[in-house]
Design an enzyme around this catalytic site. Sequence first.
Site, PDB file in Angstrom:
ATOM      1  N   LYS A  11      40.562  45.013  42.420  1.00 36.38           N
ATOM      2  CA  LYS A  11      40.995  44.488  41.381  1.00 36.38           C
ATOM      3  C   LYS A  11      41.047  45.431  39.936  1.00 36.38           C
ATOM      4  CE  LYS A  11      39.517  40.038  42.765  1.00 36.38           C
ATOM      5  NZ  LYS A  11      38.440  38.978  42.056  1.00 36.38           N
ATOM      6  N   PHE A  59      41.142  27.736  36.370  1.00 35.21           N
ATOM      7  CA  PHE A  59      41.128  29.194  36.381  1.00 35.21           C
ATOM      8  C   PHE A  59      42.246  29.889  36.567  1.00 35.21           C
ATOM      9  CE2 PHE A  59      38.854  27.871  40.133  1.00 35.21           C
ATOM     10  CZ  PHE A  59      39.529  28.930  41.131  1.00 35.21           C
ATOM     11  N   ARG A  87      33.671  40.828  54.337  1.00 34.74           N
ATOM     12  CA  ARG A  87      33.168  39.779  53.587  1.00 34.74           C
ATOM     13  C   ARG A  87      31.648  40.187  53.306  1.00 34.74           C
ATOM     14  NH1 ARG A  87      36.326  37.005  50.598  1.00 34.74           N
ATOM     15  NH2 ARG A  87      34.796  35.521  50.432  1.00 34.74           N
ATOM     16  N   THR A  93      30.896  35.987  45.732  1.00 34.73           N
ATOM     17  CA  THR A  93      31.929  35.884  44.699  1.00 34.73           C
ATOM     18  C   THR A  93      31.477  36.228  43.428  1.00 34.73           C
ATOM     19  OG1 THR A  93      33.189  34.302  46.049  1.00 34.73           O
ATOM     20  CG2 THR A  93      33.811  34.677  43.708  1.00 34.73           C
ATOM     21  N   ARG A 104      29.913  43.862  45.229  1.00 36.24           N
ATOM     22  CA  ARG A 104      29.715  42.966  44.150  1.00 36.24           C
ATOM     23  C   ARG A 104      28.299  43.027  43.576  1.00 36.24           C
ATOM     24  NH1 ARG A 104      33.449  38.151  46.218  1.00 36.24           N
ATOM     25  NH2 ARG A 104      35.534  38.978  45.725  1.00 36.24           N
ATOM     26  N   ASN A 114      34.816  40.625  39.072  1.00 35.16           N
ATOM     27  CA  ASN A 114      33.930  41.066  40.315  1.00 35.16           C
ATOM     28  C   ASN A 114      34.512  42.121  41.271  1.00 35.16           C
ATOM     29  OD1 ASN A 114      36.098  39.860  41.776  1.00 35.16           O
ATOM     30  ND2 ASN A 114      34.739  37.788  42.424  1.00 35.16           N
ATOM     31  N   HIS A 117      38.900  41.727  46.077  1.00 33.18           N
ATOM     32  CA  HIS A 117      39.082  40.513  46.777  1.00 33.18           C
ATOM     33  C   HIS A 117      39.051  41.079  48.091  1.00 33.18           C
ATOM     34  CE1 HIS A 117      41.328  37.238  48.499  1.00 33.18           C
ATOM     35  NE2 HIS A 117      41.998  38.110  49.204  1.00 33.18           N
TER      36      HIS A 117
END
Length: 151
Positions: A11, A59, A87, A93, A104, A114, A117
Amino acid sequence: MSVERTFLAIKPDGVQRGLVGEILGRFERKGFKLVGLKQLIPSKELAEKHYGVHKERPFFTGLVGFITSGPVVAMVWEGDGVILSARKLIGATKPLEAEPGTIRGDLGINIGRNVIHGSDGPETASFEIDLWFNSSELNNWNPSDQKWRVE
């Protein structure tokens, strides 16, 4: 396990903080194969499609605004069990709930920043890969150390 593909995106916070190499390295060291990679500033339309499952959530607007605020590094990785493994490498998250050693847990700041994705399952991975990449942008290749990666 079987060979599968997953979609990951670093991100804007991860790109701006110079974490791209660190994150790529974690997946390479795990033994996964990078088959697609590009940097782009996502359009609002792309972001809204990507996060469409959250459209009715409070959000959603902020999420779309954030992901379109700067460059994103979009990636497709391939390997045995890559979706679940990714994952686990990514972590929870919420960075404060993510285990140390995860991306993370080590690099995330808060739920809104964070860093990365990752697709949460095979159907999502397929949808996200098709949304972000044309088939001509994905490379089928075999690493020279392939025999050391799989049984």
